[in-house]
Motif scaffolding. Sequence first.
Motif, PDB file in Angstrom:
ATOM      1  N   CYS A  34       0.762  -1.306  -0.155  1.00 16.88           N
ATOM      2  CA  CYS A  34       0.078   0.000  -0.057  1.00 16.88           C
ATOM      3  C   CYS A  34       0.979   1.280  -0.222  1.00 16.88           C
ATOM      4  CB  CYS A  34      -0.980   0.192   1.272  1.00 16.88           C
ATOM      5  SG  CYS A  34      -2.017  -1.398   1.221  1.00 16.88           S
ATOM      6  N   ALA A  35       0.243   2.474   0.062  1.00 18.17           N
ATOM      7  CA  ALA A  35       1.153   3.700  -0.058  1.00 18.17           C
ATOM      8  C   ALA A  35       0.620   4.164   1.487  1.00 18.17           C
ATOM      9  CB  ALA A  35       0.685   4.716  -1.244  1.00 18.17           C
ATOM     10  N   ASP A  36       1.741   4.637   1.935  1.00 16.55           N
ATOM     11  CA  ASP A  36       1.532   5.513   3.156  1.00 16.55           C
ATOM     12  C   ASP A  36       0.618   6.742   3.039  1.00 16.55           C
ATOM     13  OD1 ASP A  36       2.253   7.730   5.164  1.00 16.55           O
ATOM     14  OD2 ASP A  36       3.076   5.980   6.091  1.00 16.55           O
ATOM     15  N   ALA A  37      -0.501   6.993   3.835  1.00 14.78           N
ATOM     16  CA  ALA A  37      -1.414   8.042   3.405  1.00 14.78           C
ATOM     17  C   ALA A  37      -0.797   9.476   3.687  1.00 14.78           C
ATOM     18  CB  ALA A  37      -2.533   8.067   4.537  1.00 14.78           C
ATOM     19  N   VAL A  38       0.325   9.700   4.039  1.00 15.23           N
ATOM     20  CA  VAL A  38       0.969  10.888   4.627  1.00 15.23           C
ATOM     21  C   VAL A  38       2.184  11.029   3.654  1.00 15.23           C
ATOM     22  CG1 VAL A  38       2.252  12.253   6.304  1.00 15.23           C
ATOM     23  CG2 VAL A  38       0.288  10.746   6.999  1.00 15.23           C
ATOM     24  N   THR A  39       2.981   9.882   3.597  1.00 12.95           N
ATOM     25  CA  THR A  39       4.177  10.142   2.708  1.00 12.95           C
ATOM     26  C   THR A  39       4.269   9.653   1.257  1.00 12.95           C
ATOM     27  OG1 THR A  39       5.201   8.107   3.233  1.00 12.95           O
ATOM     28  CG2 THR A  39       5.555  10.063   4.785  1.00 12.95           C
ATOM     29  N   GLY A  40       3.282   8.828   1.202  1.00  9.71           N
ATOM     30  CA  GLY A  40       3.253   8.090  -0.405  1.00  9.71           C
ATOM     31  C   GLY A  40       4.060   6.954  -0.508  1.00  9.71           C
ATOM     32  N   LYS A  41       5.086   6.837   0.530  1.00  7.70           N
ATOM     33  CA  LYS A  41       5.976   5.740   0.459  1.00  7.70           C
ATOM     34  C   LYS A  41       5.583   4.421   0.401  1.00  7.70           C
ATOM     35  CE  LYS A  41       9.712   8.206   1.937  1.00  7.70           C
ATOM     36  NZ  LYS A  41      10.926   8.445   2.997  1.00  7.70           N
ATOM     37  N   PRO A  42       6.045   3.342   0.083  1.00  9.14           N
ATOM     38  CA  PRO A  42       5.208   2.210   0.134  1.00  9.14           C
ATOM     39  C   PRO A  42       5.221   1.466   1.574  1.00  9.14           C
ATOM     40  CG  PRO A  42       7.092   1.924  -1.582  1.00  9.14           C
ATOM     41  CD  PRO A  42       7.176   3.393  -0.849  1.00  9.14           C
ATOM     42  N   ARG A  43       4.296   0.837   1.958  1.00  8.44           N
ATOM     43  CA  ARG A  43       4.067   0.270   3.071  1.00  8.44           C
ATOM     44  C   ARG A  43       3.602  -1.319   2.714  1.00  8.44           C
ATOM     45  NH1 ARG A  43       5.653   2.470   8.163  1.00  8.44           N
ATOM     46  NH2 ARG A  43       4.936   4.709   7.886  1.00  8.44           N
ATOM     47  N   TYR A  44       3.983  -2.395   3.803  1.00  6.09           N
ATOM     48  CA  TYR A  44       3.702  -3.575   3.490  1.00  6.09           C
ATOM     49  C   TYR A  44       2.762  -3.903   4.802  1.00  6.09           C
ATOM     50  CZ  TYR A  44       7.104  -2.763   0.108  1.00  6.09           C
ATOM     51  OH  TYR A  44       7.652  -2.209  -0.945  1.00  6.09           O
ATOM     52  N   VAL A  45       1.455  -4.242   4.309  1.00  8.24           N
ATOM     53  CA  VAL A  45       0.379  -4.273   5.212  1.00  8.24           C
ATOM     54  C   VAL A  45      -0.277  -5.552   5.302  1.00  8.24           C
ATOM     55  CG1 VAL A  45      -1.768  -3.077   6.135  1.00  8.24           C
ATOM     56  CG2 VAL A  45       0.032  -1.889   4.893  1.00  8.24           C
ATOM     57  N   ILE A  46      -0.185  -6.212   6.855  1.00  6.81           N
ATOM     58  CA  ILE A  46      -0.830  -7.379   7.108  1.00  6.81           C
ATOM     59  C   ILE A  46      -2.613  -6.945   7.202  1.00  6.81           C
ATOM     60  CG2 ILE A  46      -0.991  -9.180   8.709  1.00  6.81           C
ATOM     61  CD1 ILE A  46       1.829  -8.288   9.556  1.00  6.81           C
ATOM     62  N   CYS A  47      -3.097  -7.708   6.517  1.00  5.41           N
ATOM     63  CA  CYS A  47      -4.534  -7.612   6.261  1.00  5.41           C
ATOM     64  C   CYS A  47      -5.318  -9.159   6.519  1.00  5.41           C
ATOM     65  CB  CYS A  47      -5.000  -7.182   5.052  1.00  5.41           C
ATOM     66  SG  CYS A  47      -4.521  -5.452   4.662  1.00  5.41           S
ATOM     67  N   ALA A  48      -6.600  -8.721   7.260  1.00  4.66           N
ATOM     68  CA  ALA A  48      -7.598 -10.010   7.175  1.00  4.66           C
ATOM     69  C   ALA A  48      -8.328  -9.938   5.961  1.00  4.66           C
ATOM     70  CB  ALA A  48      -8.254  -9.826   8.652  1.00  4.66           C
ATOM     71  N   VAL A  49      -8.516 -10.997   5.425  1.00  2.00           N
ATOM     72  CA  VAL A  49      -9.310 -11.190   4.137  1.00  2.00           C
ATOM     73  C   VAL A  49     -10.564 -11.738   4.433  1.00  2.00           C
ATOM     74  CG1 VAL A  49      -9.517 -11.958   1.663  1.00  2.00           C
ATOM     75  CG2 VAL A  49      -7.309 -11.639   2.731  1.00  2.00           C
ATOM     76  N   GLY A  50     -11.828 -10.879   4.214  1.00  2.00           N
ATOM     77  CA  GLY A  50     -13.198 -11.257   4.217  1.00  2.00           C
ATOM     78  C   GLY A  50     -13.882 -11.117   2.943  1.00  2.00           C
ATOM     79  N   ARG A  51     -14.942 -11.608   2.708  1.00  2.00           N
ATOM     80  CA  ARG A  51     -15.801 -11.565   1.686  1.00  2.00           C
ATOM     81  C   ARG A  51     -17.218 -10.921   1.936  1.00  2.00           C
ATOM     82  NH1 ARG A  51     -14.512 -13.596  -3.310  1.00  2.00           N
ATOM     83  NH2 ARG A  51     -16.780 -13.880  -3.664  1.00  2.00           N
ATOM     84  N   GLU A  52     -17.405  -9.850   1.136  1.00  2.00           N
ATOM     85  CA  GLU A  52     -18.887  -9.309   1.263  1.00  2.00           C
ATOM     86  C   GLU A  52     -19.496  -9.349  -0.127  1.00  2.00           C
ATOM     87  OE1 GLU A  52     -19.742  -4.632   1.589  1.00  2.00           O
ATOM     88  OE2 GLU A  52     -18.864  -5.602   3.735  1.00  2.00           O
ATOM     89  N   ALA A  53     -20.475 -10.242  -0.228  1.00  2.00           N
ATOM     90  CA  ALA A  53     -21.119 -10.357  -1.524  1.00  2.00           C
ATOM     91  C   ALA A  53     -20.029 -10.906  -2.374  1.00  2.00           C
ATOM     92  CB  ALA A  53     -21.839  -9.349  -1.922  1.00  2.00           C
ATOM     93  N   ASP A  54     -19.704 -10.424  -3.521  1.00  2.00           N
ATOM     94  CA  ASP A  54     -18.746 -11.006  -4.524  1.00  2.00           C
ATOM     95  C   ASP A  54     -17.503 -10.312  -4.474  1.00  2.00           C
ATOM     96  OD1 ASP A  54     -20.663 -12.693  -5.607  1.00  2.00           O
ATOM     97  OD2 ASP A  54     -21.371 -11.334  -7.185  1.00  2.00           O
ATOM     98  N   ALA A  55     -17.292  -9.459  -3.448  1.00  2.00           N
ATOM     99  CA  ALA A  55     -16.090  -8.860  -3.278  1.00  2.00           C
ATOM    100  C   ALA A  55     -15.335  -9.043  -2.127  1.00  2.00           C
ATOM    101  CB  ALA A  55     -16.505  -7.211  -3.168  1.00  2.00           C
ATOM    102  N   TYR A  56     -13.855  -9.077  -2.284  1.00  2.00           N
ATOM    103  CA  TYR A  56     -13.062  -9.248  -1.108  1.00  2.00           C
ATOM    104  C   TYR A  56     -13.035  -7.876  -0.252  1.00  2.00           C
ATOM    105  CZ  TYR A  56     -11.505 -13.551  -2.968  1.00  2.00           C
ATOM    106  OH  TYR A  56     -11.359 -14.934  -3.563  1.00  2.00           O
TER     107      TYR A  56
END
Length: 71
Positions: free
Chosen positions: A28-50
């Motif tokens: 992802c991009a850091d919201a302040v600096t724009g630099k790359p960040r590597y983010v740990i995310c939980a994956v869920g489903r909502e209808a047909d979307a992740y």
Amino acid sequence: MAIPEPFKRNFETLLRAAGQGDLALLECADAVTGKPRYVICAVGREADAYVMTPFGHLHDGNPFEAYVPPA
């Protein structure tokens, strides 16, 4: 100092996601600096979307130099 309940609940959610194989590492991009960040995310489903729920990012550099453990 006690860990606040919302953080404990988030950690339990993270453990469940890991146990079910529902974790992802996203660039992802850091919201302040724009630099790359590597983010740990939980994956869920909502209808047909992740749905990706961010829990934290991996630390740049040596994490042992960035944090002080509790006494």
